[in-house]
Design a protein around this motif. Structure first.
Motif, PDB file in Angstrom:
ATOM      1  N   GLY A  10     -10.569   4.393   9.659  1.00 27.48           N
ATOM      2  CA  GLY A  10      -9.272   3.744   9.574  1.00 27.48           C
ATOM      3  C   GLY A  10      -8.580   4.098   8.293  1.00 27.48           C
ATOM      4  O   GLY A  10      -9.152   4.747   7.390  1.00 27.48           O
ATOM      5  N   LEU A  11      -7.302   3.725   8.164  1.00 21.71           N
ATOM      6  CA  LEU A  11      -6.522   4.062   6.978  1.00 21.71           C
ATOM      7  C   LEU A  11      -7.181   3.563   5.701  1.00 21.71           C
ATOM      8  O   LEU A  11      -7.107   4.213   4.656  1.00 21.71           O
ATOM      9  CB  LEU A  11      -5.107   3.479   7.100  1.00 21.71           C
ATOM     10  N   HIS A  12      -7.824   2.385   5.776  1.00 25.98           N
ATOM     11  CA  HIS A  12      -8.404   1.812   4.557  1.00 25.98           C
ATOM     12  C   HIS A  12      -9.572   2.640   4.031  1.00 25.98           C
ATOM     13  O   HIS A  12      -9.990   2.456   2.881  1.00 25.98           O
ATOM     14  CB  HIS A  12      -8.824   0.369   4.803  1.00 25.98           C
ATOM     15  N   GLU A  13     -10.103   3.540   4.880  1.00 26.80           N
ATOM     16  CA  GLU A  13     -11.145   4.449   4.389  1.00 26.80           C
ATOM     17  C   GLU A  13     -10.587   5.463   3.394  1.00 26.80           C
ATOM     18  O   GLU A  13     -11.345   6.184   2.744  1.00 26.80           O
ATOM     19  CB  GLU A  13     -11.777   5.199   5.568  1.00 26.80           C
ATOM     20  N   LEU A  14      -9.263   5.532   3.304  1.00 28.39           N
ATOM     21  CA  LEU A  14      -8.626   6.515   2.424  1.00 28.39           C
ATOM     22  C   LEU A  14      -8.313   5.943   1.041  1.00 28.39           C
ATOM     23  O   LEU A  14      -7.488   6.483   0.324  1.00 28.39           O
ATOM     24  CB  LEU A  14      -7.336   7.032   3.069  1.00 28.39           C
ATOM     25  N   HIS A  15      -8.977   4.863   0.664  1.00 28.02           N
ATOM     26  CA  HIS A  15      -8.679   4.295  -0.654  1.00 28.02           C
ATOM     27  C   HIS A  15      -9.114   5.263  -1.754  1.00 28.02           C
ATOM     28  O   HIS A  15     -10.110   5.997  -1.616  1.00 28.02           O
ATOM     29  CB  HIS A  15      -9.363   2.932  -0.828  1.00 28.02           C
ATOM     30  N   ALA A  16      -8.341   5.283  -2.822  1.00 25.91           N
ATOM     31  CA  ALA A  16      -8.626   6.191  -3.939  1.00 25.91           C
ATOM     32  C   ALA A  16      -9.928   5.789  -4.616  1.00 25.91           C
ATOM     33  O   ALA A  16     -10.125   4.622  -4.956  1.00 25.91           O
ATOM     34  CB  ALA A  16      -7.473   6.161  -4.931  1.00 25.91           C
ATOM     35  N   LYS A  17     -10.806   6.762  -4.808  1.00 23.74           N
ATOM     36  CA  LYS A  17     -12.107   6.496  -5.427  1.00 23.74           C
ATOM     37  C   LYS A  17     -12.145   7.037  -6.849  1.00 23.74           C
ATOM     38  O   LYS A  17     -11.319   7.869  -7.247  1.00 23.74           O
ATOM     39  CB  LYS A  17     -13.218   7.153  -4.605  1.00 23.74           C
ATOM     40  N   SER A  18     -13.134   6.594  -7.620  1.00 26.12           N
ATOM     41  CA  SER A  18     -13.339   7.133  -8.965  1.00 26.12           C
ATOM     42  C   SER A  18     -13.978   8.510  -8.879  1.00 26.12           C
ATOM     43  O   SER A  18     -14.624   8.848  -7.874  1.00 26.12           O
ATOM     44  CB  SER A  18     -14.249   6.197  -9.779  1.00 26.12           C
ATOM     45  N   HIS A  54       0.834  -1.199   0.000  1.00 26.36           N
ATOM     46  CA  HIS A  54       0.000   0.000   0.000  1.00 26.36           C
ATOM     47  C   HIS A  54       0.875   1.258   0.000  1.00 26.36           C
ATOM     48  O   HIS A  54       1.922   1.310   0.644  1.00 26.36           O
ATOM     49  CB  HIS A  54      -0.904   0.025   1.236  1.00 26.36           C
ATOM     50  N   ARG A  55       0.387   2.260  -0.716  1.00 27.34           N
ATOM     51  CA  ARG A  55       1.072   3.553  -0.724  1.00 27.34           C
ATOM     52  C   ARG A  55       0.056   4.643  -0.461  1.00 27.34           C
ATOM     53  O   ARG A  55      -0.980   4.729  -1.127  1.00 27.34           O
ATOM     54  CB  ARG A  55       1.751   3.794  -2.067  1.00 27.34           C
ATOM     55  N   LEU A  56       0.328   5.459   0.543  1.00 27.51           N
ATOM     56  CA  LEU A  56      -0.573   6.540   0.937  1.00 27.51           C
ATOM     57  C   LEU A  56      -0.012   7.881   0.471  1.00 27.51           C
ATOM     58  O   LEU A  56       1.121   8.232   0.789  1.00 27.51           O
ATOM     59  CB  LEU A  56      -0.737   6.554   2.464  1.00 27.51           C
ATOM     60  N   LEU A  57      -0.820   8.622  -0.287  1.00 26.22           N
ATOM     61  CA  LEU A  57      -0.464   9.968  -0.724  1.00 26.22           C
ATOM     62  C   LEU A  57      -1.269  10.974   0.085  1.00 26.22           C
ATOM     63  O   LEU A  57      -2.505  10.972   0.028  1.00 26.22           O
ATOM     64  CB  LEU A  57      -0.754  10.142  -2.221  1.00 26.22           C
TER      65      LEU A  57
END
Length: 933
Positions: free
Chosen positions: A254-262, A4-7
């Motif tokens: 949580g961090l996974h709520e920050l997934h990139a969306k369309s 995973h990479r967080l921007l």
């Protein structure tokens, strides 16, 4: 290891950057949209270029944070957010969310702290973290797995990068910032301890704690400052430390709520429609996910297929879209290939390149700023984006370089060729530099300074600002290369490697700016006309005028100086007698103490700090009833005349030419007027006898005379043309005295019965109204009651209804477009025309009324200069055009050519345009400027 990479994007940093980089764009309702559009571009670029599966954009929340509780003065000196930016914040949040970015705004916690907490949480989960920001404070978060990027400069910082940039590793950044303090956030550090001192101490003592323990070892004043700061430094450290343990549970599961969306295309379509983003709508409708992300533009010449397509694309754009168009173009990554030409073989390669190129950028490096006195140090060239060179010619660094004279001889045929198209940034300067080397620069096609001026006259036009605004590029500043202040070196002392990166970048960026800006000009016939037919040829005429210079009679100035000096002594004595004591007449503070403290005169207005103002407007108001302010005004006027002209002009004579050479700035005034400097020959106060005496010192050379040609009542004639008022058109067509004609209309008397007092009133009204003067202003000028002034204005508009209609319609047009136009199509931007601040908006409305007249007059005098200079050159005359002062041209004419000039000058100047009223030019002749005028 997680993949995973967080921007994390520092949204607060981004939105300020977007606001200042974009034009003053607004939708049809007048709502500001520039920052919104800039954020769209920047966020799309970040998502496209900074690959990450989890993303977030973090903004500061309104209100105080824990740091304000800790230190009430925190950020106390920071100015409030610009009103137009504040209006766009909520819309920016909406747009960023619709683009698929999770948006975080946490009350009571700064964006930096949210970013710090998320970064450390992600690192603990074995994620890689990239933080996009321009804030140096966040360098303290860097460690293996967490890095920073500044997308404006393309600078990436890992642990080694932080050490290289700041001189200390990431774990010492907090100590580093504590020592220096942070002026932006109003956090004091150790007085007089800057970055070098902070690095030196930390390298010597290791940590801030150790430094504080051993502070007695630090000698000198800075050591005393350190010891005086020991009680404060722990608080400073606490203030500059980014928190990494904020409670974000209420705002983030949580961090996974920050997934990139369309992207939510429907929401974006609604928002883009609301804000009037036509180009972004077209991009959305094409289904493209690629990001308009800056303004580097095409990689081919302006005439290639891509540019033609861009020009076609903007043909139907509104004014706001046209200005925003450049900022929506896709960025093409430009690789830089800069070379330093130090061998004949390398020079041959570049000679072949420029001889075959469709367009070449040329730039010069010199030993200073005065183009007529400095020496050429080197030449830079660029033939395509990213491909540029620097040819050093006179560096004093003991490095190999080609022979200056040999290089100039080889370049001269190309430089003087009309067949090889050239562009530059402020080429008027380079024309002078090459002229000093015996080379006449020809083939000049484009100037990015003037392109920017034609597009956005109200913005800054220096190359560094343009590069940031249109290309998203931070360029190398001159101070970074040569230093500043007393330690600044001249460019010939710069080593070749550094000089090449700086000079070649100048040429490269200028070429890329042309590709970015010119399509917007070429797409609009009016702007193209202003650029090609007025600004570019006017620049060439100005270069000739500057080089011609003007003779001054230093002996006459010296004699005038003695008279003025004696008069100043007399005034000083009178002022001290009126004040009842001696005081410093040049000190506003002491003047205020005398006027408002001792004499108890009424306070007219106050300065921002609350003290009574003593500016010129205040003194003029007080001078109506009190003698002391009147004498102070007289003294100020004479003292300025003495220092600015009488004493300074003889020192400004160029020893090579024996003449004074003013500099004309083309890209300064929003209205298109020229600005004269070093010396300023446009502001000599000719209403006073002393001012007129100054103009007597400007003389013609033996065998020649001075000729002055002045457009008569040009702005009133332009008003008649624009307003199409029948009475005004009729008066000008009949050749009547327009002020007498106005008085006759207003006072209902025959033309031959108008008194001098009635004519004076009419003149004040005529000129006052074209400057948008209110009844209050007119009353002050005429010394009458406000009600009487309003009655005069009402009468005027009743007699000249066309003028009233023009003023009303102009206010509407200005508010709709954000600008007004001259007769020739120059755009005169009015940034405050939709301001929520009533005074600023009214000021912009007054400017909107006058700007088309003043701007058209500026266009006319430039066209006149071009026509006169062309005529001089075509007829191979010895006559020289010397000065342009508002509506006047001043020439030095051999007596043998005088009759020819007197006959043709009015024809040339009146023939540059055809208005609905006749243009009139008055010509005067004399041995000096004043006599000719």
């Amino acid at each position: 290891m997680s993949t995973h990479r967080l921007l994390l994007v520092d949204g607060s940093s981004y939105l300020y950057r977007a606001f200042h980089a974009m034009p003053d764009l607004r939708n049809a309702q007048g709502f500001p949209t520039g920052a919104i559009q800039g954020m769209v571009n920047m966020m799309r670029r970040a998502r496209t270029e900074l690959d990450a599966d989890h993303i977030a954009c973090v903004f500061d929340a309104k209100g105080k944070t824990f740091r304000d509780e800790m230190y009430p003065e925190y950020k106390a000196n920071r100015s409030s957010m610009p009103e137009d930016l504040a209006l766009q914040i909520e819309a920016i949040h909406q747009v960023v969310r619709a683009m698929g970015w999770p948006v975080l705004v946490v009350p009571g916690i700064e964006a930096d702290d949210v970013i710090g907490t998320l970064a450390k949480q992600a690192k603990a989960a074995d994620w890689n973290v990239l933080i996009s920001t321009g804030d140096k404070d966040l360098a303290q978060l860097v460690e293996p797995g967490i890095s920073l990027i500044n997308t404006m400069t393309e600078e990436r910082l890992d642990s080694a990068g932080v050490l290289n940039k700041f001189g200390v590793p990431p774990e010492r950044i907090v100590d580093y910032l504590s020592i220096m303090g942070d002026s932006v956030d109003n956090v004091p550090g150790v007085p007089k301890a800057g970055p070098k001192t902070a690095v030196k101490w930390l390298n010597e003592f290791g940590t801030l704690d150790e430094l504080m323990k051993r502070s007695a070892e630090v000698k000198g004043v800075v050591g005393e400052n350190l010891r005086a700061s020991l009680d404060w430094l722990p608080k400073a450290r606490e203030l500059v430390t980014v928190k990494i343990d904020c409670d974000l549970k209420e705002h983030l599961i949580g961090l996974h709520e920050l997934h990139a969306k369309s992207e939510d295309k429907e929401t974006l379509r609604e928002l883009f429609t609301q804000f009037g983003f036509k180009s972004l709508l077209r991009e959305l409708d094409r289904g493209s996910n690629s990001a308009p992300s800056g303004t580097q533009g095409a990689t081919q010449a302006a005439s290639d297929v891509k540019t033609e397509a861009k020009i076609a694309d903007v043909k139907e754009m509104s004014a706001g879209d046209l200005l925003g168009f450049v900022a929506e173009l896709p960025t093409e990554k430009i690789e830089r290939h800069y070379s330093c030409v130090t061998t004949e073989a390398e020079l041959d390669v570049w000679l072949r390149k420029i001889n075959s190129a469709a367009l070449t950028c040329v730039d010069t490096e010199t030993t200073g700023l005065d183009a007529l006195r400095v020496d050429l140090v080197g030449i830079s060239l660029a033939v395509s984006p990213g491909e540029a060179c620097y040819i050093p010619l006179a560096h004093t660094t003991n490095e190999d370089q080609l022979n200056k004279q040999s290089v100039l001889e080889q370049l001269k045929p190309w430089l003087e060729s009309d067949e090889h198209a050239k562009l530059g940034q402020n080429l008027k300067y380079d024309i002078h530099i090459f002229d000093g080397c015996g080379i006449k620069l020809r083939g000049i096609q484009h100037d990015t300074l003037l392109q920017s001026y034609v597009l956005e006259s109200h913005r800054s036009h220096d190359m560094d600002s343009l590069a940031m605004r249109h290309l998203g590029e931070k360029t190398i500043a001159y101070e970074e290369v040569c230093g500043k202040g007393v330690h600044q070196i001249t460019f010939d002392q710069v080593n070749l490697e550094t000089a090449t990166q700086y000079a070649a970048e100048d040429a490269d960026i200028t070429l890329r700016l042309h590709h970015a800006m010119y399509p917007a000009i070429a797409a609009d016939e009016k702007l193209l006309r202003i650029y090609r037919e007025i600004e570019m040829p006017a620049m060439l005429a100005l270069a000739v005028m500057e080089r011609n210079g003007i003779l001054i009679d230093s002996a006459k100035l010296a004699a005038q100086g003695q008279i003025v000096g004696q008069r100043l002594l007399e005034l000083e004595k009178q002022i001290h007698e009126l004040a009842g004591q001696p005081f410093n007449i040049q000190s506003p503070k002491q003047i205020a103490e005398i006027l408002f403290g001792k004499l108890e005169l009424p306070v007219v207005k106050k300065t921002p700090s609350g003290a009574p103002s003593t500016d010129e407007e205040v003194l003029q108001k007080l001078a109506e009833n009190y003698p002391l302010p009147a004498r102070i005004l007289d003294y100020r006027s004479l003292a300025k005349l003495q220092s600015t002209y009488i004493e300074k002009l003889p020192r400004m004579v160029n020893p090579k030419t024996g003449r004074v050479h003013t500099n004309y700035s083309q890209a300064v005034a929003v209205t298109g007027r020229l600005a004269s400097s070093e010396p300023n020959l446009q502001n000599i106060p000719v209403r006073t006898e002393e001012g007129r005496k100054i103009r007597e010192a400007f003389i013609a050379k033996p065998g020649s005379v001075m000729v002055s040609a002045d457009y008569s009542q040009i702005e009133l004639r332009i008003m008649a043309h624009i307003a199409e008022d029948e009475s005004l058109l009729k008066a000008f067509a009949a050749g009547e005295d327009i002020h007498k004609a106005t008085a006759a209309e207003m006072f209902h008397v025959a033309l031959d019965q108008v008194s001098s007092e009635q004519r004076r009133y009419a003149k004040v009204i005529n000129f006052g109204l074209i400057y948008g003067m209110s009844a209050f202003g007119l009353a002050g000028n005429l010394g009458i009651e406000r009600s009487a002034a309003q009655q005069y204005i009402d009468t005027y508009f009743a007699r000249y209804p066309g003028v009233a209609d023009y003023m009303a319609s102009t206010r509407v047009i200005a508010k709709e477009n954000g600008y007004v136009e001259t007769v020739f199509g120059r755009r005169l931007w009015l940034p405050e025309i939709r301001s929520a601040n009533g005074m600023r908006r009214q000021g912009a409305e007054r400017a909107a009324i006058n700007a088309p007249m003043q701007g058209t007059a500026a266009d006319l005098i430039k066209l006149a200069m071009i026509a006169v200079q062309d005529w001089i050159e075509q007829n191979h005359m010895q006559t020289c055009m010397l000065l342009q002062v508002h509506d006047e041209l001043v020439l030095e004419v051999p007596e043998s050519e005088l009759e020819l000039v007197k006959e043709n000058l009015p024809k040339l100047m009146t023939g540059v345009a055809s208005l609905k009223v006749p243009l009139l030019v008055e010509v005067g002749v004399g041995a000096n400027w004043e006599e000719a005028h």
